[in-house]
Write a protein that holds these residues in place. Structure first.
Motif, PDB file in Angstrom:
ATOM      1  N   LEU A 116       0.814  -1.225   0.000  1.00  0.00           N
ATOM      2  CA  LEU A 116       0.000   0.000   0.000  1.00  0.00           C
ATOM      3  C   LEU A 116       0.847   1.274   0.000  1.00  0.00           C
ATOM      4  CD1 LEU A 116      -2.816  -0.979   2.528  1.00  0.00           C
ATOM      5  CD2 LEU A 116      -2.989  -0.789   0.030  1.00  0.00           C
ATOM      6  N   ASN A 117       2.165   1.105   0.107  1.00  0.00           N
ATOM      7  CA  ASN A 117       3.043   2.265   0.187  1.00  0.00           C
ATOM      8  C   ASN A 117       2.614   3.171   1.347  1.00  0.00           C
ATOM      9  OD1 ASN A 117       5.198   3.865  -0.584  1.00  0.00           O
ATOM     10  ND2 ASN A 117       3.967   5.066  -2.018  1.00  0.00           N
ATOM     11  N   ASP A 118       2.375   2.541   2.505  1.00  0.00           N
ATOM     12  CA  ASP A 118       1.803   3.246   3.653  1.00  0.00           C
ATOM     13  C   ASP A 118       2.487   2.792   4.938  1.00  0.00           C
ATOM     14  OD1 ASP A 118       0.249   4.414   5.620  1.00  0.00           O
ATOM     15  OD2 ASP A 118      -1.650   3.888   4.685  1.00  0.00           O
ATOM     16  N   LEU A 119       3.455   3.558   5.386  1.00  0.00           N
ATOM     17  CA  LEU A 119       4.194   3.246   6.604  1.00  0.00           C
ATOM     18  C   LEU A 119       3.265   3.153   7.822  1.00  0.00           C
ATOM     19  CD1 LEU A 119       6.921   2.856   8.036  1.00  0.00           C
ATOM     20  CD2 LEU A 119       7.046   5.347   8.247  1.00  0.00           C
ATOM     21  N   GLY A 120       2.187   3.909   7.818  1.00  0.00           N
ATOM     22  CA  GLY A 120       1.250   3.890   8.940  1.00  0.00           C
ATOM     23  C   GLY A 120       0.673   2.510   9.206  1.00  0.00           C
ATOM     24  N   VAL A 121       0.445   1.727   8.170  1.00  0.00           N
ATOM     25  CA  VAL A 121      -0.084   0.371   8.340  1.00  0.00           C
ATOM     26  C   VAL A 121       0.940  -0.498   9.069  1.00  0.00           C
ATOM     27  CG1 VAL A 121      -0.885  -1.688   7.109  1.00  0.00           C
ATOM     28  CG2 VAL A 121      -1.635   0.573   6.363  1.00  0.00           C
ATOM     29  N   ALA A 122       2.215  -0.335   8.746  1.00  0.00           N
ATOM     30  CA  ALA A 122       3.266  -1.082   9.443  1.00  0.00           C
ATOM     31  C   ALA A 122       3.342  -0.679  10.909  1.00  0.00           C
ATOM     32  CB  ALA A 122       4.615  -0.864   8.764  1.00  0.00           C
ATOM     33  N   VAL A 123       3.196   0.596  11.183  1.00  0.00           N
ATOM     34  CA  VAL A 123       3.224   1.072  12.567  1.00  0.00           C
ATOM     35  C   VAL A 123       2.094   0.411  13.366  1.00  0.00           C
ATOM     36  CG1 VAL A 123       2.898   3.101  14.055  1.00  0.00           C
ATOM     37  CG2 VAL A 123       4.392   3.237  12.044  1.00  0.00           C
ATOM     38  N   VAL A 124       0.915   0.324  12.776  1.00  0.00           N
ATOM     39  CA  VAL A 124      -0.216  -0.334  13.441  1.00  0.00           C
ATOM     40  C   VAL A 124       0.142  -1.776  13.766  1.00  0.00           C
ATOM     41  CG1 VAL A 124      -2.609  -1.105  13.194  1.00  0.00           C
ATOM     42  CG2 VAL A 124      -1.950   1.170  12.414  1.00  0.00           C
ATOM     43  N   GLY A 125       0.707  -2.492  12.810  1.00  0.00           N
ATOM     44  CA  GLY A 125       1.089  -3.885  13.030  1.00  0.00           C
ATOM     45  C   GLY A 125       2.112  -4.049  14.137  1.00  0.00           C
TER      46      GLY A 125
ATOM     47  N   VAL B  28       3.505  -5.701  19.695  1.00  0.00           N
ATOM     48  CA  VAL B  28       4.073  -5.398  21.014  1.00  0.00           C
ATOM     49  C   VAL B  28       3.000  -5.582  22.091  1.00  0.00           C
ATOM     50  CG1 VAL B  28       4.996  -3.530  22.461  1.00  0.00           C
ATOM     51  CG2 VAL B  28       5.898  -3.888  20.150  1.00  0.00           C
ATOM     52  N   ALA B  29       1.813  -5.047  21.859  1.00  0.00           N
ATOM     53  CA  ALA B  29       0.730  -5.160  22.844  1.00  0.00           C
ATOM     54  C   ALA B  29       0.305  -6.612  23.043  1.00  0.00           C
ATOM     55  CB  ALA B  29      -0.460  -4.303  22.415  1.00  0.00           C
ATOM     56  N   LEU B  30       0.194  -7.368  21.959  1.00  0.00           N
ATOM     57  CA  LEU B  30      -0.194  -8.779  22.060  1.00  0.00           C
ATOM     58  C   LEU B  30       0.870  -9.596  22.776  1.00  0.00           C
ATOM     59  CD1 LEU B  30      -1.702  -9.140  18.500  1.00  0.00           C
ATOM     60  CD2 LEU B  30      -2.983  -9.330  20.659  1.00  0.00           C
ATOM     61  N   GLY B  31       2.134  -9.292  22.523  1.00  0.00           N
ATOM     62  CA  GLY B  31       3.215  -9.957  23.258  1.00  0.00           C
ATOM     63  C   GLY B  31       3.176  -9.622  24.741  1.00  0.00           C
ATOM     64  N   GLY B  32       2.759  -8.403  25.034  1.00  0.00           N
ATOM     65  CA  GLY B  32       2.705  -7.958  26.429  1.00  0.00           C
ATOM     66  C   GLY B  32       1.614  -8.612  27.261  1.00  0.00           C
ATOM     67  N   VAL B  33       0.616  -9.221  26.629  1.00  0.00           N
ATOM     68  CA  VAL B  33      -0.475  -9.835  27.406  1.00  0.00           C
ATOM     69  C   VAL B  33      -0.346 -11.351  27.525  1.00  0.00           C
ATOM     70  CG1 VAL B  33      -2.103  -7.974  26.886  1.00  0.00           C
ATOM     71  CG2 VAL B  33      -2.079 -10.037  25.448  1.00  0.00           C
ATOM     72  N   VAL B  34       0.686 -11.928  26.938  1.00  0.00           N
ATOM     73  CA  VAL B  34       0.829 -13.386  26.980  1.00  0.00           C
ATOM     74  C   VAL B  34       0.876 -13.892  28.421  1.00  0.00           C
ATOM     75  CG1 VAL B  34       2.369 -15.320  26.428  1.00  0.00           C
ATOM     76  CG2 VAL B  34       1.853 -13.601  24.700  1.00  0.00           C
ATOM     77  N   SER B  35       1.662 -13.251  29.262  1.00  0.00           N
ATOM     78  CA  SER B  35       1.768 -13.731  30.650  1.00  0.00           C
ATOM     79  C   SER B  35       0.423 -13.625  31.380  1.00  0.00           C
ATOM     80  CB  SER B  35       2.860 -12.973  31.408  1.00  0.00           C
ATOM     81  OG  SER B  35       2.552 -11.604  31.474  1.00  0.00           O
ATOM     82  N   ARG B  36      -0.329 -12.574  31.112  1.00  0.00           N
ATOM     83  CA  ARG B  36      -1.660 -12.454  31.725  1.00  0.00           C
ATOM     84  C   ARG B  36      -2.589 -13.554  31.228  1.00  0.00           C
ATOM     85  NH1 ARG B  36      -4.190  -6.639  31.510  1.00  0.00           N
ATOM     86  NH2 ARG B  36      -5.861  -7.760  32.564  1.00  0.00           N
TER      87      ARG B  36
ATOM     88  N   SER C 184      -9.817 -13.734  23.720  1.00  0.00           N
ATOM     89  CA  SER C 184     -10.541 -12.608  23.130  1.00  0.00           C
ATOM     90  C   SER C 184     -10.753 -11.487  24.140  1.00  0.00           C
ATOM     91  CB  SER C 184     -11.900 -13.069  22.585  1.00  0.00           C
ATOM     92  OG  SER C 184     -12.701 -13.594  23.628  1.00  0.00           O
ATOM     93  N   ARG C 185     -10.730 -11.821  25.417  1.00  0.00           N
ATOM     94  CA  ARG C 185     -10.907 -10.831  26.472  1.00  0.00           C
ATOM     95  C   ARG C 185      -9.854  -9.731  26.386  1.00  0.00           C
ATOM     96  NH1 ARG C 185     -11.811 -11.713  32.838  1.00  0.00           N
ATOM     97  NH2 ARG C 185     -13.775 -12.466  32.028  1.00  0.00           N
ATOM     98  N   LEU C 186      -8.632 -10.096  26.023  1.00  0.00           N
ATOM     99  CA  LEU C 186      -7.560  -9.100  25.911  1.00  0.00           C
ATOM    100  C   LEU C 186      -7.182  -8.796  24.455  1.00  0.00           C
ATOM    101  CD1 LEU C 186      -5.234 -10.226  28.837  1.00  0.00           C
ATOM    102  CD2 LEU C 186      -6.916  -8.389  28.822  1.00  0.00           C
ATOM    103  N   ALA C 187      -7.165  -9.811  23.602  1.00  0.00           N
ATOM    104  CA  ALA C 187      -6.783  -9.585  22.198  1.00  0.00           C
ATOM    105  C   ALA C 187      -7.807  -8.711  21.486  1.00  0.00           C
ATOM    106  CB  ALA C 187      -6.627 -10.924  21.476  1.00  0.00           C
TER     107      ALA C 187
END
Length: 177
Positions: free
Chosen positions: A120-129, A134-142, A151-154
């Motif tokens: 898409l030639n859109d850096l913003g989409v990569a930033v979202v990913g 990072v956020a999904l990795g951060g909730v693994v321990s929880r 689904s409660r956290l993801a």
């Protein structure tokens, strides 16, 4: 997002709005009571962006797109995403770990944003990913410390990040329309 292609920008806002609705909906599988209203509000806002920018996508359909000549690669990327998500969910189910399906699908979606940003030639989409990963990795321990569905956290992570991205992108796009 950050593309020069107005049609792609409008479509991304619409799609992120629709997907925010979906993720907030999935989060309603087993949310804490105090989150329920906010998940509903997020769903309604997501649908609002999907409808409004879906119409703007249609109005701007004759404008150029970054996907011109790249539709086969786009299709292959989406197919790979669906196969990875589906295969992972099948494996999780067979292992008796189906509660992790939402988290797995979220990771697959976040990862697919990285090559999608190139198409898409859109850096913003990569930033979202990256933010999502990072956020999904951060909730693994929880998630490991519970027996409830992921689904409660993801769902809220994905819904909120997609809705925030849609809002930012809409604010960038709307003045130029």
């Amino acid at each position: 997002m950050l593309t020069e292609f107005v049609r792609d920008q409008c479509f991304t806002v619409a799609w992120f709005g629709l997907m925010a609705f979906v993720w907030f909906g999935w989060a309603q599988e087993d949310p804490p009571r105090s989150w329920r209203v906010w998940l509903g509000v997020g769903s309604v806002l997501g649908i609002g962006f999907a409808v409004a920018f879906g119409v703007l996508t249609a109005v701007n359909w004759d404008r150029p797109t970054a996907l011109e000549g790249e539709y086969a690669w786009f299709g292959a990327l989406v197919a790979a995403e669906v196969v990875a998500a589906g295969t992972g969910c099948l494996v999780l189910t067979r292992r008796g770990a189906s509660r992790w399906m939402a988290w797995w699908v979220a990771v697959v979606v976040a990862v697919h944003f990285l090559p999608l940003a190139l198409l898409l030639n859109d850096l913003g989409v990569a930033v979202v990913g990256v933010v999502q990963l990072v956020a999904l990795g951060g909730v693994v321990s929880r998630l490991r410390g519970t027996t409830g569905p992921s689904s409660r956290l993801a769902g809220p992570i994905m819904g909120a990040s997609l809705l925030a991205s849609a809002m930012i992108s809409a604010a960038i796009t709307a003045p130029g329309l």
